[in-house]
Design a protein around this motif. Structure first.
Motif, PDB file in Angstrom:
ATOM      1  N   LEU A 277     -31.764  21.885 -54.786  1.00 30.31           N
ATOM      2  CA  LEU A 277     -32.116  22.752 -55.918  1.00 30.31           C
ATOM      3  C   LEU A 277     -32.673  21.895 -57.042  1.00 30.31           C
ATOM      4  N   TYR A 278     -33.724  22.390 -57.662  1.00 34.52           N
ATOM      5  CA  TYR A 278     -34.267  21.769 -58.862  1.00 34.52           C
ATOM      6  C   TYR A 278     -33.653  22.503 -60.049  1.00 34.52           C
ATOM      7  N   ILE A 279     -33.065  21.746 -60.960  1.00 32.63           N
ATOM      8  CA  ILE A 279     -32.370  22.333 -62.101  1.00 32.63           C
ATOM      9  C   ILE A 279     -32.975  21.777 -63.387  1.00 32.63           C
ATOM     10  N   SER A 280     -33.416  22.666 -64.256  1.00 35.37           N
ATOM     11  CA  SER A 280     -33.873  22.299 -65.582  1.00 35.37           C
ATOM     12  C   SER A 280     -32.764  22.748 -66.532  1.00 35.37           C
ATOM     13  N   ALA A 281     -31.862  21.816 -66.843  1.00 37.08           N
ATOM     14  CA  ALA A 281     -30.629  22.149 -67.570  1.00 37.08           C
ATOM     15  C   ALA A 281     -30.777  21.928 -69.067  1.00 37.08           C
ATOM     16  N   THR A 282     -30.228  22.861 -69.838  1.00 36.68           N
ATOM     17  CA  THR A 282     -30.163  22.605 -71.275  1.00 36.68           C
ATOM     18  C   THR A 282     -29.410  21.287 -71.457  1.00 36.68           C
ATOM     19  N   PRO A 283     -29.772  20.491 -72.455  1.00 38.89           N
ATOM     20  CA  PRO A 283     -29.205  19.145 -72.568  1.00 38.89           C
ATOM     21  C   PRO A 283     -27.778  19.069 -73.105  1.00 38.89           C
TER      22      PRO A 283
ATOM     23  N   ILE B 234     -22.889  38.943 -71.069  1.00 42.95           N
ATOM     24  CA  ILE B 234     -22.338  37.590 -70.915  1.00 42.95           C
ATOM     25  C   ILE B 234     -22.151  36.986 -72.299  1.00 42.95           C
ATOM     26  N   ASP B 235     -20.939  36.524 -72.574  1.00 38.52           N
ATOM     27  CA  ASP B 235     -20.607  35.922 -73.861  1.00 38.52           C
ATOM     28  C   ASP B 235     -21.069  34.466 -73.850  1.00 38.52           C
ATOM     29  N   ARG B 236     -22.141  34.212 -74.551  1.00 43.70           N
ATOM     30  CA  ARG B 236     -22.787  32.910 -74.493  1.00 43.70           C
ATOM     31  C   ARG B 236     -22.245  31.914 -75.530  1.00 43.70           C
ATOM     32  N   LYS B 237     -21.244  32.274 -76.290  1.00 45.00           N
ATOM     33  CA  LYS B 237     -20.816  31.382 -77.372  1.00 45.00           C
ATOM     34  C   LYS B 237     -20.358  30.023 -76.832  1.00 45.00           C
ATOM     35  N   GLU B 238     -20.641  29.010 -77.659  1.00 46.81           N
ATOM     36  CA  GLU B 238     -20.270  27.646 -77.285  1.00 46.81           C
ATOM     37  C   GLU B 238     -20.348  26.756 -78.513  1.00 46.81           C
ATOM     38  N   LEU B 239     -19.412  25.846 -78.615  1.00 44.76           N
ATOM     39  CA  LEU B 239     -19.432  24.831 -79.660  1.00 44.76           C
ATOM     40  C   LEU B 239     -19.946  23.546 -79.025  1.00 44.76           C
ATOM     41  N   VAL B 240     -21.088  23.085 -79.470  1.00 47.47           N
ATOM     42  CA  VAL B 240     -21.731  21.898 -78.904  1.00 47.47           C
ATOM     43  C   VAL B 240     -21.536  20.738 -79.857  1.00 47.47           C
TER      44      VAL B 240
ATOM     45  N   LEU C 231     -26.046   9.998 -74.313  1.00 52.64           N
ATOM     46  CA  LEU C 231     -25.362  11.022 -75.116  1.00 52.64           C
ATOM     47  C   LEU C 231     -25.581  10.760 -76.601  1.00 52.64           C
ATOM     48  N   VAL C 232     -25.854  11.839 -77.322  1.00 53.79           N
ATOM     49  CA  VAL C 232     -26.062  11.753 -78.763  1.00 53.79           C
ATOM     50  C   VAL C 232     -25.207  12.828 -79.418  1.00 53.79           C
ATOM     51  N   LYS C 233     -24.547  12.480 -80.497  1.00 55.84           N
ATOM     52  CA  LYS C 233     -23.742  13.465 -81.217  1.00 55.84           C
ATOM     53  C   LYS C 233     -24.672  14.408 -81.980  1.00 55.84           C
ATOM     54  N   GLU C 234     -24.562  15.681 -81.671  1.00 59.15           N
ATOM     55  CA  GLU C 234     -25.273  16.738 -82.378  1.00 59.15           C
ATOM     56  C   GLU C 234     -24.338  17.929 -82.390  1.00 59.15           C
ATOM     57  N   TYR C 235     -24.388  18.693 -83.446  1.00 61.00           N
ATOM     58  CA  TYR C 235     -23.461  19.804 -83.604  1.00 61.00           C
ATOM     59  C   TYR C 235     -24.217  21.122 -83.665  1.00 61.00           C
ATOM     60  N   TYR C 236     -23.829  22.048 -82.781  1.00 61.19           N
ATOM     61  CA  TYR C 236     -24.387  23.401 -82.785  1.00 61.19           C
ATOM     62  C   TYR C 236     -23.248  24.373 -82.526  1.00 61.19           C
ATOM     63  N   ASP C 237     -23.191  25.408 -83.309  1.00 62.62           N
ATOM     64  CA  ASP C 237     -22.218  26.470 -83.087  1.00 62.62           C
ATOM     65  C   ASP C 237     -22.994  27.692 -82.613  1.00 62.62           C
TER      66      ASP C 237
END
Length: 172
Positions: A129-135, A17-23, A36-42
């Motif tokens: 369903l209980y979901i613990s989601a990445t933010p 699974i290609d997990r790449k994402e620009l956050v 919502l808070v601006k944060e940058y992750y590549d």
């Protein structure tokens, strides 16, 4: 697209699974509300150490009779969803994982995987369903579009495991 229930020997396919994402934005909980808070992750892909932990987590889930379903395109795993095998309370089951390859996002695959796992959960007596989601905004917004709401209060055990996640309840 082919959907299939995975056996233990297939769990290492998670790495396909290609997990790449620009956050660019993430959520935090402030005063019992999403902010919502601006944060940058590549995110370029899996970290090997993280992948090892997730594969072990899937193996453990499988050994506890959890449900792990893969979505395949031309025999390549491009999506995966997993569900714990037990009710947290009389009506709630924990969605353990949901991953969709980068090039397959925003095409309905995530929703289809949630629909399939929700049906499995219903058959086991769950109503939500209980979901613990990445933010990450894309992740949380996906669940909110499906009808999820903040878990209020969150399950304390699950919250302590992942205190930075956004804890949600999705009626099914």
């Amino acid at each position: 697209m082919e959907f299939k229930w995975l056996v233990r020997e297939e769990l290492s396919q998670l790495r396909t699974i290609d997990r790449k994402e620009l956050v660019e934005e993430v959520y935090y909980i402030k005063n019992q509300a999403l902010q919502l808070v601006k944060e940058y992750y590549d995110i370029s892909g899996w970290l090997e150490s993280e992948l090892t932990i997730y594969e072990q987590r899937l193996q453990s889930l499988f050994d506890r009779d959890g449900i792990i379903i893969g979505a395949y395109e031309e025999n390549v795993l491009v999506g995966l969803v997993s569900l714990e095998s037990y009710l947290i309370d009389s009506k709630t089951m924990k969605l353990d994982m949901l991953y969709v390859s980068h090039d397959y996002r925003r095409q309905g695959l995530g929703r289809r995987l949630i629909d399939i796992i929700s049906q499995e959960a219903k058959e086991l007596g769950a109503k939500e369903l209980y979901i613990s989601a990445t933010p990450v905004r894309n992740t949380v917004d996906f669940y909110l579009r499906l009808g999820a709401e903040l878990a209020n209060p969150p399950d304390m055990y699950l919250f302590e495991l992942e205190p930075l996640d956004i804890h949600l309840i999705l009626p099914i």
